[in-house]
Design a protein around this motif. Sequence first.
Motif, PDB file in Angstrom:
ATOM      1  N   LEU A  59       0.823  -1.215   0.000  1.00  0.00           N
ATOM      2  CA  LEU A  59       0.000   0.000   0.000  1.00  0.00           C
ATOM      3  C   LEU A  59       0.858   1.267   0.000  1.00  0.00           C
ATOM      4  N   GLY A  60       2.147   1.114   0.291  1.00  0.00           N
ATOM      5  CA  GLY A  60       3.025   2.275   0.386  1.00  0.00           C
ATOM      6  C   GLY A  60       3.339   2.672   1.819  1.00  0.00           C
ATOM      7  N   VAL A  61       2.884   1.864   2.774  1.00  0.00           N
ATOM      8  CA  VAL A  61       3.155   2.118   4.190  1.00  0.00           C
ATOM      9  C   VAL A  61       4.556   1.598   4.519  1.00  0.00           C
ATOM     10  N   CYS A  62       5.352   2.399   5.208  1.00  0.00           N
ATOM     11  CA  CYS A  62       6.652   1.926   5.686  1.00  0.00           C
ATOM     12  C   CYS A  62       6.380   0.843   6.723  1.00  0.00           C
ATOM     13  N   SER A  63       6.800  -0.383   6.438  1.00  0.00           N
ATOM     14  CA  SER A  63       6.447  -1.537   7.270  1.00  0.00           C
ATOM     15  C   SER A  63       7.710  -2.163   7.843  1.00  0.00           C
ATOM     16  N   ILE A  64       7.746  -2.301   9.144  1.00  0.00           N
ATOM     17  CA  ILE A  64       8.940  -2.749   9.862  1.00  0.00           C
ATOM     18  C   ILE A  64       8.651  -4.065  10.575  1.00  0.00           C
ATOM     19  N   TYR A  65       9.470  -5.045  10.273  1.00  0.00           N
ATOM     20  CA  TYR A  65       9.345  -6.381  10.869  1.00  0.00           C
ATOM     21  C   TYR A  65       9.990  -6.386  12.253  1.00  0.00           C
ATOM     22  N   CYS A  66       9.242  -6.834  13.241  1.00  0.00           N
ATOM     23  CA  CYS A  66       9.780  -6.959  14.612  1.00  0.00           C
ATOM     24  C   CYS A  66       9.379  -8.336  15.153  1.00  0.00           C
ATOM     25  N   PRO A  67      10.150  -9.363  14.785  1.00  0.00           N
ATOM     26  CA  PRO A  67       9.769 -10.747  15.094  1.00  0.00           C
ATOM     27  C   PRO A  67       9.639 -11.052  16.578  1.00  0.00           C
ATOM     28  N   ASN A  68      10.352 -10.330  17.419  1.00  0.00           N
ATOM     29  CA  ASN A  68      10.313 -10.602  18.859  1.00  0.00           C
ATOM     30  C   ASN A  68       9.685  -9.456  19.644  1.00  0.00           C
ATOM     31  N   GLY A  69       8.867  -8.663  18.969  1.00  0.00           N
ATOM     32  CA  GLY A  69       8.216  -7.540  19.633  1.00  0.00           C
ATOM     33  C   GLY A  69       9.003  -6.248  19.472  1.00  0.00           C
ATOM     34  N   MET A  70       8.420  -5.174  19.941  1.00  0.00           N
ATOM     35  CA  MET A  70       9.018  -3.847  19.818  1.00  0.00           C
ATOM     36  C   MET A  70      10.158  -3.668  20.806  1.00  0.00           C
ATOM     37  N   THR A  71      11.238  -3.104  20.292  1.00  0.00           N
ATOM     38  CA  THR A  71      12.368  -2.719  21.138  1.00  0.00           C
ATOM     39  C   THR A  71      12.754  -1.298  20.750  1.00  0.00           C
ATOM     40  N   ARG A  72      13.545  -0.667  21.572  1.00  0.00           N
ATOM     41  CA  ARG A  72      14.018   0.680  21.247  1.00  0.00           C
ATOM     42  C   ARG A  72      14.782   0.665  19.914  1.00  0.00           C
ATOM     43  N   LYS A  73      15.628  -0.330  19.703  1.00  0.00           N
ATOM     44  CA  LYS A  73      16.423  -0.404  18.471  1.00  0.00           C
ATOM     45  C   LYS A  73      15.514  -0.546  17.248  1.00  0.00           C
ATOM     46  N   ILE A  74      14.505  -1.408  17.325  1.00  0.00           N
ATOM     47  CA  ILE A  74      13.582  -1.566  16.200  1.00  0.00           C
ATOM     48  C   ILE A  74      12.838  -0.263  15.956  1.00  0.00           C
ATOM     49  N   TRP A  75      12.388   0.387  17.010  1.00  0.00           N
ATOM     50  CA  TRP A  75      11.685   1.668  16.871  1.00  0.00           C
ATOM     51  C   TRP A  75      12.578   2.691  16.166  1.00  0.00           C
ATOM     52  N   GLU A  76      13.799   2.857  16.661  1.00  0.00           N
ATOM     53  CA  GLU A  76      14.712   3.855  16.088  1.00  0.00           C
ATOM     54  C   GLU A  76      15.064   3.533  14.643  1.00  0.00           C
ATOM     55  N   ASN A  77      15.323   2.267  14.348  1.00  0.00           N
ATOM     56  CA  ASN A  77      15.617   1.879  12.964  1.00  0.00           C
ATOM     57  C   ASN A  77      14.398   2.062  12.073  1.00  0.00           C
ATOM     58  N   GLY A  78      13.208   1.785  12.602  1.00  0.00           N
ATOM     59  CA  GLY A  78      11.979   1.985  11.840  1.00  0.00           C
ATOM     60  C   GLY A  78      11.747   3.448  11.501  1.00  0.00           C
ATOM     61  N   ILE A  79      11.937   4.324  12.475  1.00  0.00           N
ATOM     62  CA  ILE A  79      11.787   5.760  12.224  1.00  0.00           C
ATOM     63  C   ILE A  79      12.817   6.224  11.203  1.00  0.00           C
ATOM     64  N   ALA A  80      14.044   5.738  11.311  1.00  0.00           N
ATOM     65  CA  ALA A  80      15.082   6.111  10.338  1.00  0.00           C
ATOM     66  C   ALA A  80      14.701   5.640   8.941  1.00  0.00           C
ATOM     67  N   SER A  81      14.149   4.443   8.814  1.00  0.00           N
ATOM     68  CA  SER A  81      13.709   3.932   7.503  1.00  0.00           C
ATOM     69  C   SER A  81      12.578   4.786   6.948  1.00  0.00           C
ATOM     70  N   TRP A  82      11.642   5.153   7.805  1.00  0.00           N
ATOM     71  CA  TRP A  82      10.501   5.986   7.389  1.00  0.00           C
ATOM     72  C   TRP A  82      11.010   7.359   6.925  1.00  0.00           C
ATOM     73  N   LEU A  83      11.939   7.938   7.654  1.00  0.00           N
ATOM     74  CA  LEU A  83      12.488   9.248   7.276  1.00  0.00           C
ATOM     75  C   LEU A  83      13.240   9.198   5.952  1.00  0.00           C
ATOM     76  N   ARG A  84      13.979   8.116   5.703  1.00  0.00           N
ATOM     77  CA  ARG A  84      14.706   7.983   4.429  1.00  0.00           C
ATOM     78  C   ARG A  84      13.768   7.946   3.234  1.00  0.00           C
ATOM     79  N   ARG A  85      12.546   7.471   3.455  1.00  0.00           N
ATOM     80  CA  ARG A  85      11.570   7.380   2.361  1.00  0.00           C
ATOM     81  C   ARG A  85      10.936   8.721   2.058  1.00  0.00           C
TER      82      ARG A  85
END
Length: 86
Positions: A59-85
């Motif tokens: 759909l065009g949504v920045c989608s971040i895989y977090c297989p073991n649940g949300m962590t600070r690192k996943i959150w920060e990397n997800g925001i960085a990926s969203w910003l790069r787009r």
Amino acid sequence: KKFKTPMGVPLVDRVQEQCIYKSNKQTHFKELQQRTNIAFEDMIFFDNEMGNISSVERLGVCSIYCPNGMTRKIWENGIASWLRRK
């Protein structure tokens, strides 16, 4: 494990929409987009199932895989990926 933003605010308090939807994620995001008027490309989605990530990403949504649940690192990397787009 819950965590706080750098300003000490719980992450859950900084999220505009938070919901659990058990069926088709594309349907859910289409409904969410209509309800909020937020463009898909302005959304970010975290999930622990790769099928959901692939479906929502189409759909065009920045989608971040977090297989073991949300962590600070996943959150920060997800925001960085969203910003790069942007």
